[in-house]
Each structure stands twice: as C-alpha cells, then as structure tokens.
Design a protein around this motif. Structure first.
Motif, short mmCIF file in Angstrom:
data_model
loop_
_atom_site.label_atom_id
_atom_site.label_comp_id
_atom_site.label_asym_id
_atom_site.label_seq_id
_atom_site.Cartn_x
_atom_site.Cartn_y
_atom_site.Cartn_z
N VAL A 64 -20.89 40.76 7.14
CA VAL A 64 -21.12 41.40 8.23
C VAL A 64 -20.65 41.27 10.00
N TYR A 65 -20.02 40.28 9.94
CA TYR A 65 -19.65 39.62 11.39
C TYR A 65 -18.41 41.41 11.51
N LEU A 66 -17.92 40.49 10.97
CA LEU A 66 -16.17 41.93 10.09
C LEU A 66 -16.56 43.23 10.26
N ASN A 67 -17.19 43.43 9.51
CA ASN A 67 -17.88 44.55 10.09
C ASN A 67 -18.25 45.47 10.47
N ASP A 68 -19.30 45.25 11.87
CA ASP A 68 -19.54 45.82 12.68
C ASP A 68 -18.80 46.15 13.98
N PRO A 69 -17.93 47.65 14.38
CA PRO A 69 -17.69 48.23 14.61
C PRO A 69 -17.71 47.89 16.26
N THR A 87 -14.25 46.76 18.88
CA THR A 87 -14.38 47.76 19.89
C THR A 87 -14.84 47.66 21.08
N ARG A 88 -15.90 47.27 21.59
CA ARG A 88 -16.29 45.70 22.51
C ARG A 88 -16.13 45.92 23.32
N ARG A 89 -16.06 45.43 24.53
CA ARG A 89 -14.82 44.51 26.09
C ARG A 89 -14.87 43.32 25.24
N ASP A 90 -14.00 42.36 25.63
CA ASP A 90 -13.92 41.21 25.15
C ASP A 90 -13.87 40.48 23.28
N GLY A 91 -13.53 41.89 22.55
CA GLY A 91 -14.47 42.06 21.14
C GLY A 91 -13.04 41.32 19.94
N ILE A 92 -13.26 41.65 19.31
CA ILE A 92 -11.92 41.27 18.41
C ILE A 92 -10.46 41.80 18.77
N LEU A 93 -10.42 43.07 18.69
CA LEU A 93 -9.21 43.95 19.22
C LEU A 93 -8.74 43.44 20.36
N ASP A 94 -9.47 43.15 21.45
CA ASP A 94 -8.86 42.66 23.31
C ASP A 94 -8.41 41.41 22.34
N LEU A 95 -8.85 40.50 21.79
CA LEU A 95 -8.47 39.13 21.43
C LEU A 95 -7.38 38.88 20.81
N LEU A 96 -7.24 39.93 20.04
CA LEU A 96 -6.25 39.63 19.05
C LEU A 96 -4.52 40.11 19.56
N GLY A 97 -4.73 41.20 20.39
CA GLY A 97 -3.82 40.92 21.61
C GLY A 97 -3.43 40.31 21.93
N GLU A 98 -4.82 39.28 22.92
CA GLU A 98 -4.11 38.18 23.55
C GLU A 98 -3.54 36.96 22.67
N HIS A 99 -4.29 37.34 22.19
CA HIS A 99 -4.15 36.13 20.97
C HIS A 99 -1.98 36.25 20.36
N LEU A 100 -2.17 37.66 19.86
CA LEU A 100 -0.66 37.57 19.91
C LEU A 100 0.67 37.96 21.21
N ALA A 101 0.08 38.09 22.46
CA ALA A 101 1.06 38.12 24.10
C ALA A 101 1.22 36.11 23.70
N ILE A 102 0.39 35.99 23.64
CA ILE A 102 0.00 34.22 23.65
C ILE A 102 1.57 33.43 22.26
#
Length: 244
Positions: free
Chosen positions: A9-14, A18-33
């Motif tokens: 349910v958490y992963l299927n919630d858009p 997309t929200r600020r500090d959401g999965i996409l933001d954290l993913l980019g930070e994870h990859l950068a580190i």
C-alpha cells in the motif's frame, strides 16, 4: 502478512513517491551518496593497486590494508566521526562507505595486474612501449575484468549499506526505514527494505552488463553474444552476394 500488505500500500501510493522528501528524492540522495563513495574508493584503490602490482612486493600490503579496512565496521566509523570535525550527515556516511568500498577494488586491481602474463608484458616492451603505455594499452585491458568485479562488489555493498546514513542524520532510502521504526509502522519498514534491496539488485545487474561490455574479446556483451548465436549456421556470402 499484514506488514507486507501495508508495504505494498505504501509503495503504490503516488504521493509517497512524488512529495517532497518522498521516495524519488530519497532515491536520488541514496544514489548520490553511493556514487561519490565508490568513485572516491576507485580513485584511491586503482592507482595503489597498480603501483603495488608493478613493484612486485605489494602482496603483504594489500592483505593488511584489505583486512584492516574490512575489520572496521561502517557503523563504528560513523560513531567515531561524530566526535570529530567530520560530524554527522551525508559527508560522514560517504567517507565511511568509501573506506568500506576500498578493499575489494584494491584487491581485485592488484590480482588483475599481477595476473598479466609476463611474456605479454615483455613483448610490449620489446615493441618499444614505455612503462605507462604497457600499463594503459596492455595490462589494463587484460586486468579489466577483475577490476570490474571488484568495482561491482564494492558498489553493491555500498548501495546496500547506505541506508545507515539515516542513523546519523543523513539522507537516502534508509530514512524510510528509520521513520518506520520511529512510528512503529512495520509496513513502512518493509517498504524501505524492499526499495534498498531492489536498488542493490539493479546496481548489480547494471554493473554486470557494463562489465561484460567493457571486457575485451569477442562476444563480450549480451547483444554481441546474441548476434554471434544467430549468425551460426548462416551461409557465407560471396562477393556477388550468392552463397557458395
């Protein structure tokens, strides 16, 4: 099973993506580190491995450096950095992960360059190549598969461990797990773990493809091997385009 259902349910919630500090933001930070840590280890370990392999006296040093680096837990380094000017956050995590990534790259680089056939090296010198040309044009292509194996091992380990950044005020997907523990939300904890594991597997797959494409020799990439298989049994065309 409730935890896994909540994770889906958490992963299927858009909004969680997309929200600020959401999965996409954290993913980019994870990859950068992860990328900065692996690149830092690569820049330090490869030249050192080449230098030790060229000297012929570096086996003991490689073993000592690798064992010492492996023996120091990443979390212990992060705790130690907290009482130094490095402090908390992404910088401390990046340095600790670079130390973690250093041993496999160094070891594989050393073994790869030491494994080059001495006759090949002597033949290159006999052709008038300088020492740098031998390293760049002869030894490095032959050692590249092992170097890439070390890089792949280090990268996957780093991607899987970057989640620790959340424990010292850093970013990355580990924040999802950390927040889940704080809220006792087991679905969020499992969702964060799934994301980190999936990212590590995708990193492994991407580096396997890159390593295969970069390795010398025929059929080095999956596409080349596919073309080679499909070409088997085809008649050889003549100059006129008619099979013999």
């Amino acid at each position: 099973m409730t935890g896994f259902a909540d994770a889906l349910v958490y992963l299927n919630d858009p909004l969680n993506w997309t929200r600020r500090d959401g999965i996409l933001d954290l993913l980019g930070e994870h990859l950068a580190i992860s990328a900065v840590a692996v690149l830092a280890a690569l820049v330090l370990a490869v030249p050192l491995g080449v230098a030790l392999a060229s000297s012929g006296r570096g086996s003991g040093a490689v073993v000592v450096l690798s064992n010492v680096s492996r023996a120091v837990p990443t979390l212990a380094l992060l705790t130690l950095f907290a009482v130094t000017p490095i402090g908390f956050g992404n910088r401390a995590t990046t340095i600790a992960l670079a130390v973690f990534a250093f041993p496999p790259i160094l070891t594989n680089t050393y073994v790869g360059f030491r494994g080059v056939d001495p006759d090949v090296r002597e033949a290159a010198v006999g052709m008038g190549m300088s020492r740098w040309q031998v390293v760049r044009r002869v030894e490095f292509p032959l050692a590249l598969p092992l170097v890439m194996t070390g890089l792949r091992t280090a990268a996957v380990q780093v991607v899987a461990t970057t989640g620790l950044a959340a424990l010292v005020g850093g970013g990355g997907l580990g924040r999802i797990v950390n927040l889940g523990f704080g809220q006792q939300d087991y679905g969020q904890i499992i969702a964060g773990a799934i994301l980190i594991a999936a990212l590590a597997l995708l990193s492994e797959l991407a580096l396997v493809i890159l390593s295969s494409a970069a390795s010398p020799g025929p059929g080095r990439s999956p596409l080349a091997r596919f073309r080679q298989r499909t070409a088997v049994g085809r008649p050889e065309p003549t100059a006129a385009g008619v099979p013999l």
